[in-house]
Design a protein around this motif. Structure first.
Motif, PDB file in Angstrom:
ATOM      1  N   ASP A   1      54.288  12.101  44.821  1.00 58.68           N
ATOM      2  CA  ASP A   1      53.303  12.951  44.151  1.00 58.68           C
ATOM      3  C   ASP A   1      52.889  12.270  42.849  1.00 58.68           C
ATOM      4  OD1 ASP A   1      51.850  15.045  43.032  1.00 58.68           O
ATOM      5  OD2 ASP A   1      53.482  16.507  43.146  1.00 58.68           O
TER       6      ASP A   1
ATOM      7  N   ASP B   1      59.575  22.952  53.021  1.00 58.59           N
ATOM      8  CA  ASP B   1      60.080  21.863  53.861  1.00 58.59           C
ATOM      9  C   ASP B   1      61.227  22.291  54.765  1.00 58.59           C
ATOM     10  OD1 ASP B   1      62.373  21.969  52.248  1.00 58.59           O
ATOM     11  OD2 ASP B   1      62.155  19.951  51.460  1.00 58.59           O
TER      12      ASP B   1
ATOM     13  N   ARG C   1      49.274  13.290  47.062  1.00 57.81           N
ATOM     14  CA  ARG C   1      50.593  13.611  47.596  1.00 57.81           C
ATOM     15  C   ARG C   1      50.699  13.097  49.019  1.00 57.81           C
ATOM     16  NH1 ARG C   1      51.242  19.918  46.728  1.00 57.81           N
ATOM     17  NH2 ARG C   1      48.972  19.809  46.838  1.00 57.81           N
TER      18      ARG C   1
ATOM     19  N   ALA D   1      56.243  20.350  54.755  1.00 57.29           N
ATOM     20  CA  ALA D   1      55.819  19.702  53.514  1.00 57.29           C
ATOM     21  C   ALA D   1      57.070  19.169  52.813  1.00 57.29           C
ATOM     22  CB  ALA D   1      55.049  20.672  52.630  1.00 57.29           C
ATOM     23  N   THR D   2      57.481  18.017  53.261  1.00 57.23           N
ATOM     24  CA  THR D   2      58.723  17.393  52.823  1.00 57.23           C
ATOM     25  C   THR D   2      58.911  17.495  51.307  1.00 57.23           C
ATOM     26  OG1 THR D   2      57.907  15.737  54.363  1.00 57.23           O
ATOM     27  CG2 THR D   2      60.048  15.333  53.340  1.00 57.23           C
TER      28      THR D   2
ATOM     29  N   GLN E   1      58.702  12.880  49.908  1.00 57.74           N
ATOM     30  CA  GLN E   1      57.376  13.163  49.361  1.00 57.74           C
ATOM     31  C   GLN E   1      57.131  12.310  48.129  1.00 57.74           C
ATOM     32  OE1 GLN E   1      55.383  16.556  46.544  1.00 57.74           O
ATOM     33  NE2 GLN E   1      56.933  17.290  47.977  1.00 57.74           N
TER      34      GLN E   1
ATOM     35  N   GLN F   1      63.508  14.689  51.440  1.00 56.88           N
ATOM     36  CA  GLN F   1      63.534  15.918  52.235  1.00 56.88           C
ATOM     37  C   GLN F   1      64.756  16.773  51.849  1.00 56.88           C
ATOM     38  OE1 GLN F   1      61.859  17.753  53.991  1.00 56.88           O
ATOM     39  NE2 GLN F   1      63.358  19.029  55.011  1.00 56.88           N
TER      40      GLN F   1
ATOM     41  N   PHE G   1      53.347  13.170  52.243  1.00 64.48           N
ATOM     42  CA  PHE G   1      54.555  13.779  52.802  1.00 64.48           C
ATOM     43  C   PHE G   1      54.937  12.995  54.050  1.00 64.48           C
ATOM     44  CE2 PHE G   1      54.281  17.733  50.323  1.00 64.48           C
ATOM     45  CZ  PHE G   1      52.941  17.753  49.989  1.00 64.48           C
TER      46      PHE G   1
END
Lengths: 378, 378, 378, 378
Positions: free
Chosen positions: A267, B160, A258, B248-249, A265, A281, A260
């Motif tokens: 993943d 986030d 992950r 944590a976007t 983000q 975001q 950020f």
């Protein structure tokens, strides 16, 4: 091919990977150092008897002198042989495709890098996960600024195949993975930790400056580490956590990354390699798929139409395909085309060994912050 | 209720939680220190005007003297008021249900614990996630030995909502969460880090002996930390990683706990609270559901039939229900029944503050291993 | 409340739902037709003894004459009593909140609709799933044209609670669900089939013109159907499939709706009610969440911040909240505000009975295409 | 190989599949009926010029007379050529591996079956999905009685690649898929409907006795159906629904099969082919994985260690591998070994055409129940 005789595991995977895109023919091998097993393994793979060697040095010498000698060698031996075998073939002017880790020490790794450069040979390192189309796409997104400034890296590689005591069958008694002479100074660290590290580096495009690490060994009578936890600090202020474990009970082969950034983000988990989750975001998660992203990077690594899953063997094949493209370019005295330039090479291997060496130093110091030496993006 | 006037956030959640199981009636409040807003907020909630106070000390005094005075108070103020408010009500012999964190220093927390013990009052702390039926079931499984010896703890709490610059609207200018006088010496650490810590402790039944931590602040002009990474060492040799982030976007409110034991893995994420993943060593993942586990612990925390999802408000209600059961037992001079004994109390709060204090010390030392003081299971 | 005495199931759910948003107080009930159980059930719920009735007609009469008489009644009896009970209360000028199905015949349903209209009373029908914020949002998206022209409807409601023989404990011997006198002429059809039908209608805004259906009964000694399959034809050429089953082995309570339009797909399963999957034609799936959609419809049905899951009880509470809003508007002689106007009412119930009646006719004809009578969006 | 020249799609997939397990060498082809394209396509695949034919009849004749002639032919032409090409090669004594559908009429299909039987040749049909290890395991579980008596079959095959108007680019103007002369009398029905049908039959081991069907065409100017819905009745009383669509907006290639038996449910979606969900009646879902099931059937179809995903190409390769095993057995006059006996053959193709023919009849009758002729498990 060197290594990969009967009973070996990763050799067969390499062979399938080499076949998928029809760029390679297996014509010679030192499949075992045992002459009988070398011959019988070679015969099973339809090698001509005279090209089934039991000594890799002999193979390098003989093949380099044949007019139809091999152009590239695949090295699938235990870790400690990577460096001497690769050296022998590079000295003979033969390109190398080597399993990870590059070698068992940073010094060895640097010598390999220097030799490859001097000889102008391709040295591909099979960090398989970098062959997945969606990881290629993730890297392209990062390069295009789609996640903004990197802030956090969370990467894990967790398996459970060593969670049980050796006696209980987790690993056979004489397995070289438990022998520091053959595996090198790290257990899970060199076996899969370097995969996790490469993955983060490959996609983020960044290399940590410092790390802090603790190795653990949970299972009795195990010589090497079976769990490692690392904190990472990047030059731009980003922070990260990496952990790798072979005692992660119930995990088959989770390889999850992950990233950020200030804008979004990403993943990815290789157990679902046809999905990349992108979340802007404050927004909703989007499940990106190879056939649904408009991406040259992903398209280059995709063989099937949308909705038809590809897997580990295709990712592996991608590295072989890129290596074939790169070798042809080198043979023609031309630069490697961009689409094949993301192939992990000896430089990525040096970075991985620099990481491992820093982890060992940090652990020895009781988990102090430790500088990662001369790291460079691979 | 103290705090929770118009415009406040968590107060309304407490009120719904208190109503769900029909064990509470809201009859008095110091909903705001502003007399006008206290009155109008009280009126909106149908409080009698004379029981709408603007001073919590006055409320504690007056209610303790009424024949129909409140039996318990819910404290939903900014962090720095938890201790003085709780002290005032306990001095008046009134039970306390307090939002987390318990207080803004370990010393304060210990005083509250001592006072609650001296007065024989219930002091419930709303670590909401411990009210989920499947986390109750997870704890019961751990206690029953179903995961074997604990080896690894991986816990994260990622959001986030503070990922953007304050000016960009991530948090309003005067928000008390960014004021160390009101929030205490930790940002994400005290806001959600203590939730993550409690969760791991609640389910595993173990408290780390040592930790190593680094706090970060990513967003400019922020006073307190918005990211924390911690490594954990347990007495039995288990290792762990905890991270909590409000940058944590792309994460809404991920609260994920994984426990790896010698026999099995448990995996829970509160964004899917009706699922608990159980994986035996070497086996297949099983998705446990509240209506499909044979569990007194889960049944006690479930209101609906199989397949009908419950959520955050029901988990919160569970703490209120357990608190009601505990208060009645205390009033009757009887022990708290087992099913309500997992309610987090002031002791869990002290543990959380011991954790936070150790994190702050470790961070100040440059991420050295640091002993967690006098930690005890809550 | 009529019905819902000790041992009953859905009554407790209605009571929690009514409490959550603090718009109702339970002050009277005919909780059981057995006078003793009516009194004890009422006492357990803190009803004044004189407002605990054993005859719903007496309750309607008495409450309508009290100055503090009930404004609305919740009907949670077996199906066959819905119509007579609702009629008695409407005759007394009392608003009705009734569990589904509306009644046990289309004719009964139409009489209820006519009476509600004549008396200008609210008649809410608790098709719970329509209270979920993301289904509200889905409907808003369809209305806004975001999926384009509707082409395909796929809806299923599958449970396994009747998959086992009655003797084996799937359903108790005398359960009214297996008695056509009490449940009406459909088993799974009236129990959950009407939920599935309403869901499709609620979100798509369309009512099928024709259907073709087959009922099945798998479990021996069962009187009514436990499985139904239906094909649907819509006026605009759209096609659909609906199936509902209580012998869907291994399913807890899957209620899944997929709509495919010319521009996009929507996908919802109530076992994960905090997720709505939206996929544009040729694009990637997006996981919409209540706190991450910009939607008045969803916001109206949400109580908690982003990332905190809500569930079945909150969806149920939403219907009670909307009913309270609607009743106040009617009492004030004003139109129901738009945000409460999606509450399912007696018209939705009539549509559901028209569906059920068409299914029964089609099944009796050997699965011929059958017109759905006078259906209208609810 | 017949078909599969430059620009063709499925031919390349067949070639990769044939290479993966190293059992085939491509030595001859009639890759195009255009002589120039046949030669250039052949050259690109390293065929000797004299073995690059432009007429499949010539190829069958010539290859059957060469001492090193082909042992098997892969047929990847448009549908209407399957029968004449296969006939020519079988007449020449050459084994056949043919893409689906077997042919464009039931009569043609039966002639092919008769000829294969008479000539004692292998006729493999590439219903790819049956090559997935977990579908093999699912079939083994059904055979072992692990789901009990079959009650419900739910199968769907949904794509969106034809959801847009032809002019808008959904399908090119002259695409043979839209030409009944080349595609046969069904669009989605013959293209993917037969896949769904085979899948249900392959795993359940049962063939429906009757069906009821409706075909639809949503996109203007399309000649053939792009959506089909079918109800199924089985001999043992089981019921089923099958739908296949190429206008299922937002679906890439969902191929989902659910079987509900009296004891358990199985659930598989080929977009996640490394997962098979097993749920016992009243129990929790279990995610079975190829490396975690103890299954000879799955092991036979797996190439990589646990946790390394395989995909579509490996499933395809499995059919080629099984065909190689079967051909060697036939050449040796021995029975096909059990592990290769689940390979779909001409009989499965006949069943698929019987299904398609019944669908067309039922549709023509206005969706009446229609008998599936002489169906037999494949």
């Amino acid at each position: 091919m060197v290594g990969g005789g009967q009973g070996a595991f990763i050799g067969a995977v390499h062979r399938i990977a080499a076949r998928i895109d029809d760029q390679y023919e297996l014509v010679a091998g030192a499949l075992s150092s045992n002459p009988e097993r070398a011959q019988s393994s070679g015969a099973a793979l339809h090698l001509a008897p005279e090209r089934s060697y039991s000594d890799y040095r002999e193979m390098a010498r003989a093949e380099s002198q044949r007019p139809d000698g091999i152009e590239a060698v695949a090295i699938v031996t235990p870790n400690y042989l990577h460096a001497p075998v690769a050296t022998a073939f590079m000295e003979a002017g033969i390109h190398v495709i080597c399993d990870k880790p590059l070698a068992i020490s940073l010094a060895e790794g640097r010598q390999l890098a220097a030799l490859a450069k001097q000889k102008n040979l391709l040295f591909a390192l099979t960090h398989t996960y970098s062959g997945y189309p969606l990881l290629r796409h993730a890297r392209a997104m990062v390069e295009a600024g789609e996640i903004g400034e990197l802030r956090l890296v969370q990467v894990e590689y967790s398996q459970d195949w060593l969670a049980e005591a050796i006696a209980a069958g987790g690993m056979s008694e004489g397995n070289w993975h438990n022998d520091p002479q053959k595996a090198g100074p790290g257990g899970v660290l060199l076996d899969v930790g370097v995969h996790a590290y490469h993955l983060a580096q490959f996609v983020s495009g960044q290399t940590p400056q410092q790390l802090l690490a603790e190795l653990s060994t949970f299972v009795p009578n195990r010589t090497l580490d079976d769990h490692v936890q690392v904190m990472l600090r990047y030059a731009n202020g980003a922070k990260g956590t990496l952990w790798a474990s072979q005692v992660a009970t119930g995990c088959e082969n989770t390889v999850r990354l992950r990233l950020f950034g200030s804008k979004a983000q990403l993943d990815f988990d290789q157990e679902q390699p046809n999905e990349l989750w992108f979340t802007p975001q404050g927004g909703n998660r989007q499940r990106l798929r190879p056939g649904r992203v408009d991406s040259r990077a992903a398209a280059h690594a995709t063989r099937v139409p949308a909705g038809h899953p590809e897997g580990y063997l295709e990712a592996f094949a991608q590295l072989y395909l890129d290596a074939a493209i790169a070798i042809r370019a080198l043979q023609a005295g031309q630069p490697v085309p961009p689409e094949a330039s993301w192939l992990p090479t000896v430089e990525a291997g040096v970075d991985g060994l620099a990481f491992a060496e820093a982890v060992l130093r940090s652990h020895a110091s009781g988990a102090q912050w430790t500088t990662v030496e001369g790291a460079q993006a691979g």
